[in-house]
Design an enzyme around this catalytic site. Structure first.
Site, mmCIF file in Angstrom:
data_model
loop_
_atom_site.group_PDB
_atom_site.id
_atom_site.type_symbol
_atom_site.label_atom_id
_atom_site.label_comp_id
_atom_site.label_asym_id
_atom_site.label_seq_id
_atom_site.Cartn_x
_atom_site.Cartn_y
_atom_site.Cartn_z
ATOM 1 N N GLY A 49 0.856 -1.185 0.000
ATOM 2 C CA GLY A 49 0.000 0.000 0.000
ATOM 3 C C GLY A 49 0.889 1.231 0.000
ATOM 4 C CD GLN A 54 3.130 5.791 3.208
ATOM 5 O OE1 GLN A 54 2.220 5.216 2.578
ATOM 6 N NE2 GLN A 54 4.089 5.109 3.790
ATOM 7 C CB CYS A 95 4.999 2.153 8.034
ATOM 8 S SG CYS A 95 4.498 3.671 7.201
ATOM 9 C CG LEU A 96 6.357 1.114 2.028
ATOM 10 C CD1 LEU A 96 5.760 1.399 0.664
ATOM 11 C CD2 LEU A 96 7.409 0.032 1.955
ATOM 12 C CG HIS A 137 -0.849 1.132 7.436
ATOM 13 N ND1 HIS A 137 0.025 0.791 8.436
ATOM 14 C CD2 HIS A 137 -0.138 1.911 6.589
ATOM 15 C CE1 HIS A 137 1.199 1.354 8.214
ATOM 16 N NE2 HIS A 137 1.140 2.030 7.093
ATOM 17 C CD GLU A 138 -1.370 2.424 2.847
ATOM 18 O OE1 GLU A 138 -0.692 1.406 2.995
ATOM 19 O OE2 GLU A 138 -0.892 3.571 2.902
ATOM 20 C CG HIS A 141 0.109 6.703 5.823
ATOM 21 N ND1 HIS A 141 1.183 7.172 6.547
ATOM 22 C CD2 HIS A 141 0.388 5.392 5.591
ATOM 23 C CE1 HIS A 141 2.061 6.201 6.747
ATOM 24 N NE2 HIS A 141 1.596 5.109 6.179
HETATM 25 O O1 K2U Z 1 3.768 2.224 4.363
HETATM 26 C C1 K2U Z 1 2.689 1.824 3.931
HETATM 27 O O2 K2U Z 1 1.643 2.450 4.084
HETATM 28 C C2 K2U Z 1 2.646 0.469 3.251
HETATM 29 C C3 K2U Z 1 2.383 -0.531 4.321
HETATM 30 C C4 K2U Z 1 1.024 -1.075 4.163
HETATM 31 C C5 K2U Z 1 0.692 -2.050 5.247
HETATM 32 C C6 K2U Z 1 1.150 -1.911 6.533
HETATM 33 C C7 K2U Z 1 0.791 -2.846 7.503
HETATM 34 C C8 K2U Z 1 -0.011 -3.902 7.196
HETATM 35 C C9 K2U Z 1 -0.466 -4.023 5.910
HETATM 36 C C10 K2U Z 1 -0.111 -3.098 4.942
HETATM 37 C C11 K2U Z 1 3.480 -1.600 4.348
HETATM 38 O O3 K2U Z 1 4.721 -1.025 4.571
HETATM 39 S S1 K2U Z 1 3.699 -2.511 2.933
HETATM 40 C C12 K2U Z 1 5.011 -3.569 3.544
HETATM 41 C C13 K2U Z 1 4.360 -4.744 4.182
HETATM 42 C C14 K2U Z 1 4.111 -5.807 3.341
HETATM 43 C C15 K2U Z 1 3.436 -6.898 3.834
HETATM 44 C C16 K2U Z 1 2.992 -6.935 5.153
HETATM 45 C C17 K2U Z 1 3.234 -5.857 5.997
HETATM 46 C C18 K2U Z 1 3.933 -4.746 5.514
HETATM 47 ZN ZN ZN Z 2 2.547 3.252 6.187
#
Ligand code: K2U
Ligand code: ZN
Length: 173
Positions: A49, A54, A95-96, A137-138, A141
């Protein structure tokens, strides 16, 4: 055609991550180009996501792809959570914008989201599992909230210190 240019991802504790995003009003080529660059940035960073906040664009726009095959992009413009289950579950989140940090966050296990697509068409998405978690989560943000804010102040300050240290070292290298 050249692949779209990647966008730099803001790193916590950058204050711009706490900006509240404004609604998208124009469904034009600028928006479509931004969506393409956000998708390319998300895939390049192995994210599932990415919120416009971000990449320092403060508009209500999110891209998501939770598919194994990494080829089912979901674009949510002006998303609204119409319903969220009372039932919640604590799941490991990353989170990225907070690289290398993973911790538990409590989220509704299912959500119903109303959003527009890249053309401005309204649609309703019923999500559960990882997609429901990612949407919540998004959407945080877009409200200027980063998942570490659900953690204790002690943990959050440790994370802040660790990330600032690694950002300083990266600048020296
Ligand atoms: O930074 C972001 O918003 C992308 C997030 C999205 C996410 C966070 C937590 C749980 C689900 C989605 C992640 O950094 S994407 C990296 C990732 C990949 C698989 C599982 C968890 C996190
Ligand atoms: Zn995030």
């Amino acid at each position: 055609m050249n692949p779209p240019d990647l966008l730099p991802i803001l790193r916590y504790p950058d204050p711009r991550l706490h900006t509240v995003a404004k609604p998208v009003v124009a469904f034009d080529d600028r928006l479509r180009a931004l969506i393409e660059r956000m998708l390319a940035t998300m895939y390049d960073a192995s994210g599932i996501g990415l919120a416009a906040t971000q990449v320092d664009v403060h508009e209500r726009l999110v891209v998501i792809d939770v598919s194994e095959t990494r080829d089912q992009p979901l674009v949510l413009v002006n998303p609204v959570i119409d319903w969220a289950s009372a039932e919640t579950r604590k799941g490991e989140e990353g989170c990225l914008s907070v690289p290398g940090i993973y911790d538990g966050v409590e989220r509704s296990i299912a959500v119903k989201v109303r959003a527009q697509d890249a053309e401005g068409q309204s649609r309703v998405i019923e999500a559960e599992g990882m997609l429901a978690v990612c949407i919540q989560h998004e959407m945080d943000h877009l409200m200027g909230k980063v998942f570490v804010e659900y953690l204790s102040p002690l943990k959050r300050n440790r994370i802040k210190g660790k990330l600032l240290k690694s950002q300083r070292e990266a600048q020296k290298a």
